[in-house]
Scaffold this active site. Structure first.
Site, short mmCIF file in Angstrom:
data_model
loop_
_atom_site.label_atom_id
_atom_site.label_comp_id
_atom_site.label_asym_id
_atom_site.label_seq_id
_atom_site.Cartn_x
_atom_site.Cartn_y
_atom_site.Cartn_z
N ASP A 8 0.87 -1.18 0.00
CA ASP A 8 0.00 0.00 0.00
C ASP A 8 0.90 1.23 0.00
O ASP A 8 2.14 1.12 -0.17
CB ASP A 8 -0.99 -0.05 1.17
CG ASP A 8 -0.32 0.13 2.54
OD1 ASP A 8 0.93 0.24 2.60
OD2 ASP A 8 -1.05 0.16 3.54
N HIS A 9 0.29 2.41 0.20
CA HIS A 9 1.07 3.66 0.18
C HIS A 9 2.14 3.67 1.27
O HIS A 9 3.24 4.16 1.06
CB HIS A 9 0.12 4.85 0.33
CG HIS A 9 -0.78 4.73 1.53
ND1 HIS A 9 -1.81 3.83 1.59
CD2 HIS A 9 -0.77 5.36 2.74
CE1 HIS A 9 -2.42 3.92 2.76
NE2 HIS A 9 -1.80 4.84 3.48
N CYS A 65 3.36 -3.13 3.99
CA CYS A 65 2.42 -2.08 4.38
C CYS A 65 3.02 -1.42 5.61
O CYS A 65 4.21 -1.60 5.88
CB CYS A 65 1.00 -2.63 4.59
SG CYS A 65 0.76 -3.69 6.01
N THR A 67 2.66 -1.90 8.86
CA THR A 67 3.11 -2.88 9.86
C THR A 67 3.46 -4.23 9.26
O THR A 67 4.04 -5.07 9.95
CB THR A 67 2.01 -3.13 10.90
OG1 THR A 67 0.85 -3.63 10.19
CG2 THR A 67 1.63 -1.87 11.65
N GLY A 70 -1.56 -6.09 8.11
CA GLY A 70 -2.80 -6.08 7.33
C GLY A 70 -2.63 -6.77 5.99
O GLY A 70 -3.50 -7.57 5.57
N HIS A 98 10.34 -23.52 8.83
CA HIS A 98 9.29 -24.19 9.60
C HIS A 98 7.91 -24.06 8.97
O HIS A 98 7.10 -24.97 9.07
CB HIS A 98 9.22 -23.62 11.02
CG HIS A 98 10.38 -24.05 11.88
ND1 HIS A 98 10.36 -23.98 13.25
CD2 HIS A 98 11.60 -24.56 11.56
CE1 HIS A 98 11.51 -24.43 13.76
NE2 HIS A 98 12.29 -24.77 12.73
N ARG A 132 8.81 -33.06 10.46
CA ARG A 132 7.64 -32.79 11.32
C ARG A 132 6.89 -31.54 10.88
O ARG A 132 5.68 -31.41 11.13
CB ARG A 132 8.07 -32.68 12.78
CG ARG A 132 8.92 -31.45 13.11
CD ARG A 132 9.44 -31.49 14.53
NE ARG A 132 10.11 -30.26 14.91
CZ ARG A 132 11.35 -29.93 14.57
NH1 ARG A 132 12.07 -30.74 13.79
NH2 ARG A 132 11.89 -28.79 14.98
N HIS A 133 7.60 -30.63 10.23
CA HIS A 133 6.95 -29.38 9.81
C HIS A 133 5.96 -29.64 8.68
O HIS A 133 4.99 -28.89 8.52
CB HIS A 133 8.01 -28.36 9.38
CG HIS A 133 9.00 -28.07 10.47
ND1 HIS A 133 8.63 -27.47 11.65
CD2 HIS A 133 10.32 -28.35 10.57
CE1 HIS A 133 9.70 -27.37 12.43
NE2 HIS A 133 10.73 -27.90 11.80
N ARG A 136 2.50 -30.26 9.91
CA ARG A 136 1.82 -29.04 10.36
C ARG A 136 1.32 -28.21 9.17
O ARG A 136 0.25 -27.61 9.23
CB ARG A 136 2.78 -28.23 11.24
CG ARG A 136 3.07 -29.01 12.54
CD ARG A 136 4.36 -28.68 13.21
NE ARG A 136 4.60 -29.59 14.32
CZ ARG A 136 5.74 -29.68 14.97
NH1 ARG A 136 6.75 -28.88 14.66
NH2 ARG A 136 5.88 -30.54 15.94
C1 RB5 Z 1 -2.12 2.36 6.55
O1 RB5 Z 1 -2.25 3.54 7.25
C2 RB5 Z 1 -1.84 1.21 7.50
O2 RB5 Z 1 -2.96 0.95 8.27
C3 RB5 Z 1 -1.42 -0.02 6.74
O3 RB5 Z 1 -0.29 0.28 5.97
C4 RB5 Z 1 -1.01 -1.23 7.56
O4 RB5 Z 1 -0.13 -0.91 8.57
C5 RB5 Z 1 -2.11 -2.10 8.00
O5 RB5 Z 1 -1.89 -3.20 8.56
#
Ligand code: RB5
Length: 154
Positions: A8-9, A65, A67, A70, A98, A132-133, A136
């Site tokens: 994403d941005h 993204c 984090t 998402g 794994h 073993r992996h 799973r």
């Molecule tokens: C965008 O603002 C942010 O929510 C997205 O990039 C991400 O971190 C979501 O998981």
């Protein structure tokens, strides 16, 4: 290797630097966007990368993204995708060894650019350990099958 990338941005800058790195290593990079800084929705790009990998158009996927979370959740909704958020070399290596991850996800707002490049290299150079992996992974795949849910939770 053909590798699909998407972000994403918030992940755009990191995606571009990882894509450049992949190209320098000789990989064929399929950039599924986004291509600008306008605010967009990460599920669109996680799904696009996931679909490319699930369809066999790409051997692996790379997602970014803010984090990494998402876009990983979105990619994991595509059948056959195992997307892992990684934070360093160790988590990248273990995601392959794994979990047989086929999509690697980064949080551009959380990880440093050099750590991300090192983690991507570790992801690419590691291999599924099997044994073993595999049992799973088979159970994860069974979860994708609605009928199998009955067997797992009778
Ligand atoms: C965008 O603002 C942010 O929510 C997205 O990039 C991400 O971190 C979501 O998981």
């Amino acid at each position: 290797m053909r590798i699909a990338v998407g972000s994403d941005h918030a992940g755009l800058g990191l995606k571009e630097s990882l894509a450049r790195h992949l190209a320098e290593l000789g990989h064929e990079v399929e950039d599924l966007g986004t291509h600008g800084l306008d605010s967009v929705d990460y599920p669109d790009f996680g799904a696009a990368v996931g679909r490319a990998v699930a369809a066999g158009d790409a051997a692996l996927g790379v997602c970014c993204c803010g984090t990494g979370i998402g876009i990983a959740i979105a990619a994991n909704k595509i059948r056959g995708v195992r997307a892992a958020v990684v934070h360093d070399v160790s988590s990248a290596r273990l995601a392959r060894e794994h979990n047989d991850a086929n999509v690697v996800c980064f949080g551009a707002r959380l990880i440093g650019p050099i750590t991300a490049l090192d983690a991507l290299d570790a992801f690419l150079s590691s291999h599924f350990a099997g044994g073993r992996h595999q049992r799973r992974i088979d159970k994860i795949e069974a979860l994708e099958d609605a009928d199998a849910l009955e067997d797992l939770h009778p």
